[in-house]
Design an enzyme around this catalytic site. Structure first.
Site, PDB file in Angstrom:
ATOM      1  N   THR A  22      -9.075 -11.512  -8.834  1.00  0.00           N
ATOM      2  CA  THR A  22      -8.252 -10.593  -8.048  1.00  0.00           C
ATOM      3  C   THR A  22      -8.661  -9.141  -8.314  1.00  0.00           C
ATOM      4  O   THR A  22      -8.539  -8.295  -7.435  1.00  0.00           O
ATOM      5  CB  THR A  22      -6.745 -10.789  -8.329  1.00  0.00           C
ATOM      6  OG1 THR A  22      -6.510 -10.680  -9.730  1.00  0.00           O
ATOM      7  CG2 THR A  22      -6.278 -12.149  -7.852  1.00  0.00           C
ATOM      8  N   PRO A  69     -10.226 -11.538 -13.309  1.00  0.00           N
ATOM      9  CA  PRO A  69     -11.493 -11.100 -12.717  1.00  0.00           C
ATOM     10  C   PRO A  69     -11.572 -11.297 -11.201  1.00  0.00           C
ATOM     11  O   PRO A  69     -12.099 -10.433 -10.495  1.00  0.00           O
ATOM     12  CB  PRO A  69     -12.543 -11.963 -13.416  1.00  0.00           C
ATOM     13  CG  PRO A  69     -11.850 -12.829 -14.390  1.00  0.00           C
ATOM     14  CD  PRO A  69     -10.387 -12.530 -14.373  1.00  0.00           C
ATOM     15  N   LYS A 105      -5.557  -0.987 -18.082  1.00  0.00           N
ATOM     16  CA  LYS A 105      -5.134   0.221 -17.374  1.00  0.00           C
ATOM     17  C   LYS A 105      -4.953  -0.217 -15.908  1.00  0.00           C
ATOM     18  O   LYS A 105      -4.956  -1.399 -15.618  1.00  0.00           O
ATOM     19  CB  LYS A 105      -6.204   1.309 -17.494  1.00  0.00           C
ATOM     20  CG  LYS A 105      -6.528   1.695 -18.935  1.00  0.00           C
ATOM     21  CD  LYS A 105      -7.391   2.957 -19.029  1.00  0.00           C
ATOM     22  CE  LYS A 105      -8.851   2.697 -18.727  1.00  0.00           C
ATOM     23  NZ  LYS A 105      -9.714   3.880 -18.969  1.00  0.00           N
ATOM     24  N   GLY A 106      -4.776   0.696 -15.002  1.00  0.00           N
ATOM     25  CA  GLY A 106      -4.576   0.305 -13.600  1.00  0.00           C
ATOM     26  C   GLY A 106      -5.891   0.160 -12.868  1.00  0.00           C
ATOM     27  O   GLY A 106      -6.919   0.699 -13.278  1.00  0.00           O
ATOM     28  N   ARG A 117      -9.195  -3.537 -19.969  1.00  0.00           N
ATOM     29  CA  ARG A 117      -9.466  -4.967 -19.902  1.00  0.00           C
ATOM     30  C   ARG A 117      -9.259  -5.467 -18.468  1.00  0.00           C
ATOM     31  O   ARG A 117      -8.310  -5.057 -17.801  1.00  0.00           O
ATOM     32  CB  ARG A 117      -8.508  -5.690 -20.842  1.00  0.00           C
ATOM     33  CG  ARG A 117      -8.480  -7.179 -20.654  1.00  0.00           C
ATOM     34  CD  ARG A 117      -7.495  -7.793 -21.618  1.00  0.00           C
ATOM     35  NE  ARG A 117      -7.085  -9.094 -21.134  1.00  0.00           N
ATOM     36  CZ  ARG A 117      -6.791 -10.114 -21.932  1.00  0.00           C
ATOM     37  NH1 ARG A 117      -6.829  -9.955 -23.238  1.00  0.00           N
ATOM     38  NH2 ARG A 117      -6.440 -11.255 -21.425  1.00  0.00           N
ATOM     39  N   GLN A 145      -9.520  -6.459  -5.489  1.00  0.00           N
ATOM     40  CA  GLN A 145      -8.886  -5.140  -5.411  1.00  0.00           C
ATOM     41  C   GLN A 145      -9.931  -4.068  -5.139  1.00  0.00           C
ATOM     42  O   GLN A 145      -9.735  -3.189  -4.315  1.00  0.00           O
ATOM     43  CB  GLN A 145      -8.192  -4.806  -6.736  1.00  0.00           C
ATOM     44  CG  GLN A 145      -6.865  -5.488  -6.925  1.00  0.00           C
ATOM     45  CD  GLN A 145      -5.796  -4.867  -6.054  1.00  0.00           C
ATOM     46  OE1 GLN A 145      -5.679  -3.660  -5.962  1.00  0.00           O
ATOM     47  NE2 GLN A 145      -5.044  -5.694  -5.387  1.00  0.00           N
ATOM     48  N   PHE A 160       0.825  -1.211   0.000  1.00  0.00           N
ATOM     49  CA  PHE A 160       0.000   0.000   0.000  1.00  0.00           C
ATOM     50  C   PHE A 160       0.853   1.252   0.000  1.00  0.00           C
ATOM     51  O   PHE A 160       0.466   2.279   0.528  1.00  0.00           O
ATOM     52  CB  PHE A 160      -0.974  -0.009   1.184  1.00  0.00           C
ATOM     53  CG  PHE A 160      -1.693  -1.314   1.341  1.00  0.00           C
ATOM     54  CD1 PHE A 160      -2.567  -1.746   0.348  1.00  0.00           C
ATOM     55  CD2 PHE A 160      -1.475  -2.137   2.424  1.00  0.00           C
ATOM     56  CE1 PHE A 160      -3.216  -2.970   0.456  1.00  0.00           C
ATOM     57  CE2 PHE A 160      -2.121  -3.357   2.538  1.00  0.00           C
ATOM     58  CZ  PHE A 160      -2.991  -3.771   1.551  1.00  0.00           C
ATOM     59  N   GLU A 173      -5.425   1.265  -7.336  1.00  0.00           N
ATOM     60  CA  GLU A 173      -5.517   2.569  -6.682  1.00  0.00           C
ATOM     61  C   GLU A 173      -6.870   3.227  -6.918  1.00  0.00           C
ATOM     62  O   GLU A 173      -7.485   3.747  -6.002  1.00  0.00           O
ATOM     63  CB  GLU A 173      -4.413   3.504  -7.199  1.00  0.00           C
ATOM     64  CG  GLU A 173      -3.035   2.869  -7.221  1.00  0.00           C
ATOM     65  CD  GLU A 173      -2.156   3.286  -6.052  1.00  0.00           C
ATOM     66  OE1 GLU A 173      -2.605   4.028  -5.191  1.00  0.00           O
ATOM     67  OE2 GLU A 173      -0.997   2.835  -6.032  1.00  0.00           O
TER      68      GLU A 173
END
Ligand SMILES: Cc1cc2nc3c(=O)[nH]c(=O)nc-3n(C[C@H](O)[C@H](O)[C@H](O)COP(=O)(O)OP(=O)(O)OC[C@H]3O[C@@H](n4cnc5c(N)ncnc54)[C@H](O)[C@@H]3O)c2cc1C
Ligand code: SF4
Lengths: 738, 334
Positions: free
Chosen positions: A629, A627, A696-697, A623, A633, A244, A700
């Protein structure tokens, strides 16, 4: 999700290392017990600032089993590692134990090494210091805080003030205004895995086991600190028990541990205690945001001014990047951002999940809600009406932005249409006030240089050695799924090595660029491997026979990748263990991840407890690479957001400095009983302009906006606006009558 | 942690002897969830520890008696919290246990240890550099001009305003519980209300046990008010947190629906388990209404002496008592 064309086989998408983790078979850095292991602990300063006038370690050294006590009295041969955001490697530039200066309460003053942890702990408590104290400042409101304009202090382009159009004039002439100040307290990550390391020497080679997001910085930082060649430092971090952002650079204990291990000729282990963690390493700085928003008579937002200050230490300037997302959430033409350091006497703050974006979105999205109410508009519809497809800062299009779709889909799943606009107008059967709030979030997309090395074996297995770290986000699963889908093999036929400087450069894994960067490299290496094996660019591969057909035992392929627009110079920079980011502005487009959160709160009518029975979140992260994890998140991000909005704050007594509530009992992260239904969905449109696989990310962005959605829901439930986090019982109680 | 002598005993007699032999610096060890914690912080530095967690004389409990409920000091919080009869006939007692700490802690912790748990005042637990008369007599009290959100509104002194944090004793004091103790001088009993001391000038002395005395049992007189009881606990999160405010209420209603027997105590706000007779008096003889419940709450918090950050507990506590009165009332009816 929309898979790539070559994805023919359905693969097992469960976490590949779940069994190891839940059975304890996965060994974390401080689970190791090498022969001859010695145990270290830290003694820490009790004053807010000053100098050590006298240090007495004799009682500590006399404890049976104590092997070594290191302090500034020993004139340690150790250099500063530099600050990770100042061109260096360290969690801060200040390396304790080198001189008699005390910069903050809790600073390490001695490292004690003993045969047992018990002896080391007892001895650390016997280290006696006499101090000369100096006045200090520990909160944004303390006298003695030094305020510095960011661009004037660090004239780097990405830290410049934002001036798009003329926000002051546009604000002045707007029909509707909001002008409000929002406060975010200091917060602490508290990962389950404490910070710690097991350190030893093998000849001239230093071997470091530490749970980290940045093995590369540890390697190069230690080389700098000890004056040795980076080739002689190995950092091994197969698992990190939650990072983190707190584990994103070289911690202050590793250099001294390396010296202790060398002197003793033995491996040394240190686990920093939970109580010491609050002062040992970085944390989310307190920040204060003044937001001014203007809208025209049609409810179109025309001006935004975001002025923010946050705390930093005296010795380092932890930069502010709050306005990067607030300037992009809506199509606001005139935007002005001002960012100011508030230097005080703490350890250096740093990156904590959604470091800038969470506080920024809390402030900005609360203000947007206030403006929607001022305009008598539904907060969802108001947001949709102010959407944009163009980055208002760069003027370029976003490579992908499905935020409106996130909002619409989320609203439908949530049942937003049944909402009554008037605050305090909805009640549950038990008499609780019901509040529904919405907010959006964004997070800049980035890709960093990365590398992957694939080895296909005659047994049909694929070994993947990559630049990337596993810190609970599930990078192994993501890689395994990509490889398995690509080659048409099982995920358990893929062996993955991460976080190991012996196999690859280990760039910092953070900022949600990990998946995109590492998968990019693996993807490129897969292409090279297929070539080596003489296979088509797509379709299943019988790995074992393909390898055998080459007449070799194994076939290898390597790839090194860069972010869009990056050059070999960037790759060289990254190889030195330095963060080498690209984005979010790329040639011709900008890329961000987006999310919309819908929150229901219930406020007990009498005792004003706030409960969050349900949250609906819909994310646009390109994309969805994995799925299971990915959904984890987002759920984790929501839980963090609930904690941040209703529970967590580092408590500071300005008379003492430091943080007072330094335990999991007193620093109230949410418990399971605090969390209701978390309904997570994804848009799943690959962003192929940004990335070859379309990701993409996600990690966060999932937290960004949750706190605002909670605060907006509390406003809707009670009619009282709360602008300071966390919102606690007494805050809500104060707004109610008996 | 400092070295200490460790003795494990099997019987009460052995425990008394071992404790006497080990001298005044010895501590009894039950579940260890308070003691070990404080030893690691070096706030407790006993020379000897006498482990009683296997002593059969202290174990077990009996909620079936027709005159009193009997709880062994060594009974585990989790076992007692789950007792079916307690849950049905004395919900406040059961709730005070299962709303405390966490399941893991309740599995370890004992009822006797629970009574003698020590304050959570952050300046007490924080050790150096904080001034704390309880930890280091004469050093001052950092809480009084500091972050006192968790400190007491009742029973404090110039020397100390630390809250007694236990939930179980708060419920017990409402039920007129008695505590049986055994020591070098033999056995005796004292009301739970007199087990804990207010800080006065000597906050380091927290209870009225003589040196070497061991709590053996807690006895609660049987009362029909048990059925009409509730323990309401308001805290910063829904589990694993001490009370900001709590209220234990037990009552019976007469044929006209008026409160007859009435017992009220509050927690999280006082330096010892805090019974509030004024609140009981305010409620007795009245039907339970919004107004009468509120009046009881207000009576409970009359005379509160708040500090800098805990004044909100007057209103919060008032409402908590009122809610607990209504909940207890609904249980008393049906
Ligand atoms: C994180 C955390 C959260 C908690 N939350 C709560 C909460 O919400 N509410 C709550 O009420 N409690 C809470 N507790 C406290 C917990 O309930 C107590 O620690 C526990 O009940 C103590 O019992 P034990 O058997 O472990 O006592 P020990 O730690 O073994 O002993 C505690 C003290 O009692 C003495 N002692 C033990 N047995 C006897 C005896 N028979 N006679 C005389 N002296 C004795 C010991 O010498 C010692 O001084 C919490 C504790 C922790 C660590
Ligand atoms: S209130 Fe009591 S326990 Fe807390 S600091 Fe003051 S003296 Fe110590």
């Amino acid at each position: 999700m929309s898979p790539e064309p070559q994805d023919t086989q359905p693969v097992d998408t469960r976490r590949v290392d779940a069994r190891e983790k839940v059975t304890g078979a996965a060994l974390y850095a401080t689970d190791l017990h090498p022969d001859q292991l010695a145990h270290a602990t830290l003694a820490t300063a009790t004053i807010g600032r000053g100098r050590i006038a006298e240090l007495d370690v004799s009682a500590a050294a006399a404890v049976p089993g104590v092997l070594l006590v290191l302090s500034h009295l020993d004139h340690l041969d150790l250099q500063s590692p530099g600050f990770v955001m100042g061109g260096g490697y360290g969690v801060q530039s200040l390396q304790p134990l080198l001189d008699d200066r005390i910069a903050y309460r809790g600073q390490a003053i001695a490292l004690v090494v003993a045969e047992t942890l018990t002896a080391a702990t007892e001895a650390a408590n016997l280290v006696r210091a006499r101090y000369e104290t100096e006045p200090f400042a520990a909160t944004l409101d303390s006298p003695g805080v030094e305020r510095l304009s960011q661009p004037a202090t660090i004239p780097l382009p990405f830290l410049a003030d934002l001036d798009v159009g003329d926000a002051e004039s546009a604000y002045a002439t707007a029909a509707l205004h909001v002008d409000a100040t929002y406060d975010q307290p200091a917060q602490h990550q508290n990962p389950m895995e404490l910070i710690g390391a097991t350190v030893s020497w093998r000849g001239d080679t230093l071997v470091v086991h530490e749970g980290t997001q940045n093995a590369g910085a540890i390697r190069h930082g230690l080389a700098q600190q000890l004056g040795i060649d980076a080739a002689n430092v190995e950092v091994i971090s197969p698992y990190t028990g939650g990072g983190f952002g707190q584990k994103n650079s070289l911690q202050i204990h590793i250099g001294p541990l390396a010296l202790a291990a060398r002197r003793l000729g033995r491996p040394v282990k240190l686990v920093v205690s939970r109580a010491q963690l609050f002062h040992h390493t970085s944390f989310r700085p307190a920040s204060r945001h003044r937001i001014r928003l203007g809208a025209d008579e049609h409810g179109r937002m025309v001006a935004a001014i975001h002025e923010v200050e946050h705390q930093t230490s005296r010795h380092d300037l932890f930069p502010l990047m709050y306005t990067e997302i607030t300037s992009r959430l809506y199509g606001i033409r005139d935007f002005r951002g001002r960012q100011t350091f508030a230097r005080m006497d703490t350890q250096s703050p740093g990156f904590m999940r959604a470091p800038f974006e969470h506080p920024a979105a809390f402030a900005f999205e609360s203000a947007v809600d206030e403006l929607a109410y001022a305009a008598h508009r539904d907060p969802l519809e108001f947001r949709l009406a102010n959407d944009t497809t163009v980055d208002p800062v760069s003027g370029e299009p976003f490579s992908s932005r499905h935020l409106a779709q996130c909002l619409r889909r989320g609203a439908k799943r949530f049942g937003w249409s049944a909402r009554q606009q008037r605050p305090a107008s909805m009640r549950a059967e038990d008499g609780s006030l019901v509040g529904w709030g919405v907010a959006v979030g964004a997070y800049p997309a980035s890709i960093v240089p990365s590398a992957a090395h694939l080895v296909a074996g005659a047994d049909g297995r694929i070994r993947v050695e990559v630049d990337g770290h596993e810190m609970g986000q599930g990078i192994r699963s993501t890689i395994a799924i990509l490889v398995a889908e690509n080659l048409g093999i099982g995920v358990h036929d893929v062996d993955i090595v991460v976080g190991d400087t012996r196999v690859a450069t280990q760039h910092l894994t953070a900022g949600s660029w990990g998946t995109a960067s590492t998968l990019g490299a693996v993807h490129a290496a897969l292409r090279a491997l297929r070539e080596q094996l003489g296979m088509d660019t797509r379709g299943p591969v019988d790995v074992a026979s393909a390898v055998r057909a080459t007449g070799r035992d194994q076939v290898e392929a390597r790839a090194e990748t860069l972010g869009p627009g990056q050059t070999e110079q960037d790759a060289e920079h990254a190889r030195k263990g330095l963060p080498t980011l690209s984005g979010p502005e790329f040639p011709g487009y900008s890329t961000f991840s987006w999310i919309a959160h819908f929150v229901e709160v219930r406020v007990e009518p009498t005792t004003c407890r706030i409960r969050v029975p349900r949250v609906v979140s819909v994310a646009d992260c390109g994309r969805v690479a994995s799925p299971v994890t990915a959904a984890s998140q987002v759920r984790g991000g929501i839980v963090w957001g609930i904690g941040a909005s209703l529970r967590e704050a580092g408590a500071v007594d300005p008379r003492y400095g430091g943080f007072l509530n330094n335990s999991l009992e007193e620093y109230p992260v949410p418990v399971n009983a605090d969390i209701g239904t978390l309904d997570v969905d994804f848009i799943g449109e690959p962003d192929l302009r940004f990335h070859p696989v379309g990701v993409k990310g996600l990690g966060e962005v999932s937290m960004v906006g949750v706190a605002a959605a909670v605060a907006n829901a509390v406003f809707h439930a009670t009619g009282v606006r709360h602008r300071r986090l966390p919102i606690r019982i007494e805050d809500v109680l104060a707004g109610t009558t008996a | 942690m400092r070295p200490f002598a460790y003795t494990k005993v099997e019987t009460l007699a052995e425990a008394v002897d071992a404790l006497a032999a080990a001298g005044p610096q010895a501590r009894l060890l039950a579940g260890g969830t308070t003691l070990y914690d404080l030893m690691k912080l070096e706030i407790e530095t006993p020379s000897a520890v006498v482990d009683v967690h296997r002593v059969a004389d202290l174990a077990g409990f009996d909620t079936s008696g027709d005159r009193e409920l009997v709880f062994g000091a060594g009974a585990r919080m989790a076992d007692v919290a789950e007792d079916g009869r307690l849950r049905r006939d004395y919900p406040a007692l059961s709730e005070s246990l299962w709303r405390a700490a966490s399941q893991q802690l309740r599995n370890m912790a004992t009822l006797g240890g629970n009574l003698l748990q020590r304050t959570r005042c952050p300046y007490f637990r924080g050790g150096e550099p904080f001034a704390c008369n309880k930890r280091s007599p004469g050093s001052g009290c950092a809480a009084q001009e500091g972050l006192d959100r968790s400190n007491a509104l009742f029973g404090g002194s110039e020397a100390c305003i630390a809250v007694y944090p236990g939930d179980w004793a708060t419920a017990l004091v409402a039920f007129d519980a008695e505590v049986d103790v055994h020591g070098p001088g033999g056995a005796r009993s004292l009301p739970l209300a007199r087990l804990h001391r207010e800080p006065g000038d000597t906050p380091q002395h927290e209870h009225n046990l003589a040196p070497g005395e061991i709590i053996t049992r807690v006895r609660v007189p049987v009362t029909p008010a048990g059925r009409g009881s509730a323990y309401l606990k308001i805290r910063d999160r829904e589990s694993y947190a001490f009370a900001l405010v709590s209220a234990a209420v037990a009552l019976t209603l007469d044929g006209d629906g008026r409160v007859d027997e009435c017992r009220i105590a509050v927690g999280g706000v006082a330096t010892r388990p805090w019974r509030v007779p004024a609140a009981e008096q305010a409620l007795r003889g009245n039907a339970i209404t919004e107004a009468s419940a509120r009046a009881a709450g207000e009576a409970a918090f009359t005379g509160a002496r708040p500090g800098r950050a805990n004044a909100f507990k007057i209103e919060l506590g008032t409402r908590t008592v009122a809610d607990a009165v209504r909940l207890a009332g609904s249980r008393a009816v049906g």
